[in-house]
Design a protein around this motif. Structure first.
Motif, short mmCIF file in Angstrom:
data_model
loop_
_atom_site.label_atom_id
_atom_site.label_comp_id
_atom_site.label_asym_id
_atom_site.label_seq_id
_atom_site.Cartn_x
_atom_site.Cartn_y
_atom_site.Cartn_z
N LEU A 78 18.66 -4.92 39.81
CA LEU A 78 19.82 -4.08 39.37
C LEU A 78 21.06 -4.70 40.13
N GLU A 79 22.09 -4.66 39.28
CA GLU A 79 23.40 -5.24 39.87
C GLU A 79 24.07 -4.15 40.67
N ASP A 80 25.21 -4.18 41.45
CA ASP A 80 25.85 -3.28 42.28
C ASP A 80 25.19 -3.14 43.53
N ASP A 81 25.27 -1.94 43.86
CA ASP A 81 24.40 -1.51 45.43
C ASP A 81 23.58 -0.39 45.21
N TRP A 82 22.68 -0.45 44.21
CA TRP A 82 21.75 0.36 44.06
C TRP A 82 20.65 0.24 45.38
N ASN A 83 20.23 1.73 45.78
CA ASN A 83 19.11 1.50 46.88
C ASN A 83 17.99 2.22 46.24
N GLN A 84 16.57 1.82 46.80
CA GLN A 84 15.51 2.34 46.16
C GLN A 84 15.49 3.71 47.23
N VAL A 85 14.84 4.43 46.63
CA VAL A 85 14.62 5.77 47.41
C VAL A 85 13.16 6.03 47.29
N LYS A 86 12.55 7.01 48.00
CA LYS A 86 11.01 7.26 48.13
C LYS A 86 10.74 8.60 47.26
N ASN A 87 11.95 9.38 47.11
CA ASN A 87 11.51 10.74 46.55
C ASN A 87 12.02 11.09 45.26
N ALA A 88 12.05 9.64 44.26
CA ALA A 88 12.56 10.01 42.95
C ALA A 88 11.66 10.96 42.07
N ALA A 89 10.40 11.02 42.59
CA ALA A 89 9.59 12.11 41.66
C ALA A 89 9.69 13.56 41.74
N ALA A 90 10.64 13.73 42.75
CA ALA A 90 11.01 15.22 43.03
C ALA A 90 12.21 15.39 42.65
N LYS A 130 3.80 13.14 27.50
CA LYS A 130 2.94 13.01 28.81
C LYS A 130 2.08 11.65 28.45
N PRO A 131 2.20 10.58 29.43
CA PRO A 131 1.32 9.44 29.08
C PRO A 131 -0.24 9.79 28.95
N SER A 132 -0.67 8.70 28.35
CA SER A 132 -2.08 8.84 27.89
C SER A 132 -2.84 7.97 28.84
N GLY A 133 -2.14 7.17 29.61
CA GLY A 133 -2.81 6.15 30.75
C GLY A 133 -2.17 5.95 31.80
N ALA A 134 -2.00 4.81 32.44
CA ALA A 134 -1.40 4.77 33.78
C ALA A 134 -0.03 4.65 33.57
N SER A 135 0.73 5.20 34.75
CA SER A 135 2.06 5.20 34.79
C SER A 135 2.54 5.11 36.20
N ALA A 136 3.90 4.73 36.11
CA ALA A 136 4.46 4.49 37.49
C ALA A 136 5.83 4.82 37.44
N LEU A 137 6.52 5.37 38.53
CA LEU A 137 7.79 5.74 38.78
C LEU A 137 8.65 5.31 39.87
N THR A 138 10.01 4.87 39.72
CA THR A 138 10.67 4.40 40.86
C THR A 138 12.25 5.04 40.84
N GLY A 139 13.14 5.15 41.84
CA GLY A 139 14.25 5.54 41.63
C GLY A 139 15.16 4.88 42.44
N PHE A 140 16.70 4.95 42.27
CA PHE A 140 17.54 4.22 42.88
C PHE A 140 18.71 5.06 42.99
N SER A 235 11.03 4.15 30.40
CA SER A 235 12.20 5.18 30.14
C SER A 235 13.05 5.27 31.24
N ILE A 236 14.21 5.36 30.95
CA ILE A 236 15.45 5.16 32.03
C ILE A 236 16.44 6.51 31.86
N THR A 237 16.62 7.24 33.02
CA THR A 237 17.93 8.07 33.10
C THR A 237 18.68 7.41 34.26
N ASN A 238 19.99 7.67 33.92
CA ASN A 238 20.98 6.79 34.83
C ASN A 238 22.29 7.72 35.05
N GLY A 239 22.58 8.30 36.00
CA GLY A 239 24.07 8.93 35.83
C GLY A 239 24.33 10.07 37.10
N GLY A 240 25.10 10.92 36.86
CA GLY A 240 25.22 11.90 37.84
C GLY A 240 26.37 12.51 37.55
#
Length: 277
Positions: A78-90, A130-140, A235-240
């Motif tokens: 990712l460009e700019d100053d995005w920082n990965q977080v651990k609580n994205a699922a919440a 809902k996924p039918s198989g494996a899935s993974a998620l991360t957030g910034f 899938s991506i959601t980005n903003g605020g």
């Protein structure tokens, strides 16, 4: 009366090229027709050529949990100053909680259900169902903006239905009203956005929700993106509340699709995004 001496036999080496040519012509003639019969020519050269063709290779193995995690984008992607977080699922945004006002859809009440599904799925982080198989998620995070990135395996029919639904939203849900639990109104707008031509299918949306948060007026702006690669999808959601940076969405979509394609091909995604064309 004199007799002509008998003609000596033609050397076999003269006949060999002609015989070889005849064999090649016969093989070519067979290959132009139906090759499913018992008389199909089956040479070593043809077998080697066919087995190395991408069309003859086995289908990609199902996405595994480890593969889904490997396909996730990183801070380096990712460009700019995005920082990965651990609580994205919440992560949840209360401005997405509301009941669509069906009165806005007097002549197309089914559209109200589609718009309600959009709000519900954005809130629950299940944009494609809902996924039918494996899935993974991360957030910034970058300032007040958040970027949520997901990779998952889906049932093909369900995935096709979800993409058709997404493509219909800019028309069905271009603008509508939703009400919060206290009756406060929120105006929602949905427009289509462009995405890099990656993957097998893609759809981008810009969703804005105008309402109140903590007693003050607020506008939530989200860049929403989905890309399909086979029966797997991103899938991506980005903003605020400060808006959405579409360049970051495009960057995540482009590099994320390349990572997922590597995983599906059995390769390890590059750690350096500059190595991806």
């Amino acid at each position: 009366m004199s007799h002509r001496p008998p003609r000596p036999p033609r050397p076999l080496r003269v006949l060999a090229p002609a015989l070889a040519a005849g064999v090649l012509l016969t093989t070519a003639a067979c290959s132009d027709g139906d090759d499913s019969g018992p008389d199909r020519a089956d040479s070593t050269a043809d077998t080697t050529r066919i087995s190395s063709s991408p069309l003859a290779q086995a289908s990609p193995a199902p996405l595994t949990p480890a593969g889904a995690r490997a396909a996730l984008v990183t801070e380096a992607d990712l460009e700019d100053d995005w920082n990965q977080v651990k609580n994205a699922a919440a992560w949840r945004d209360s401005l997405l909680v509301g009941k669509v006002d069906v009165a806005d859809f007097l002549t197309a009440k089914t559209n109200a259900a589609d718009c309600q599904k959009l709000l519900d799925r954005l809130y629950s982080d299940d944009l494609l169902g809902k996924p039918s198989g494996a899935s993974a998620l991360t957030g910034f995070e970058e300032g007040a903006s958040r970027l949520l990135y997901q990779v998952a395996a889906y049932d093909k029919a369900g995935l096709d239905t979800s993409f058709a639904w997404l493509k219909s939203l800019p028309v069905k849900c271009d603008q509508f009203t939703a009400k919060d639990s206290s009756g406060g109104q929120r105006t929602v707008q949905v427009v289509s956005t462009s995405l890099p031509k990656e993957g097998d299918a893609r759809q981008g949306l810009r969703v804005t929700v105008q309402g109140s948060s903590g007693g003050t007026s607020a506008t939530l702006t989200l860049d929403v993106a989905a890309l399909r690669v086979g029966t797997d999808a991103i899938s991506i959601t980005n903003g605020g509340l400060d808006g959405a940076d579409h360049d970051s969405t495009e960057q995540a979509a482009k590099l994320g699709a390349a990572r997922l394609e590597d995983v599906r091909a059995g390769r390890t995604p590059s750690a350096d995004p500059d190595e991806i064309d």
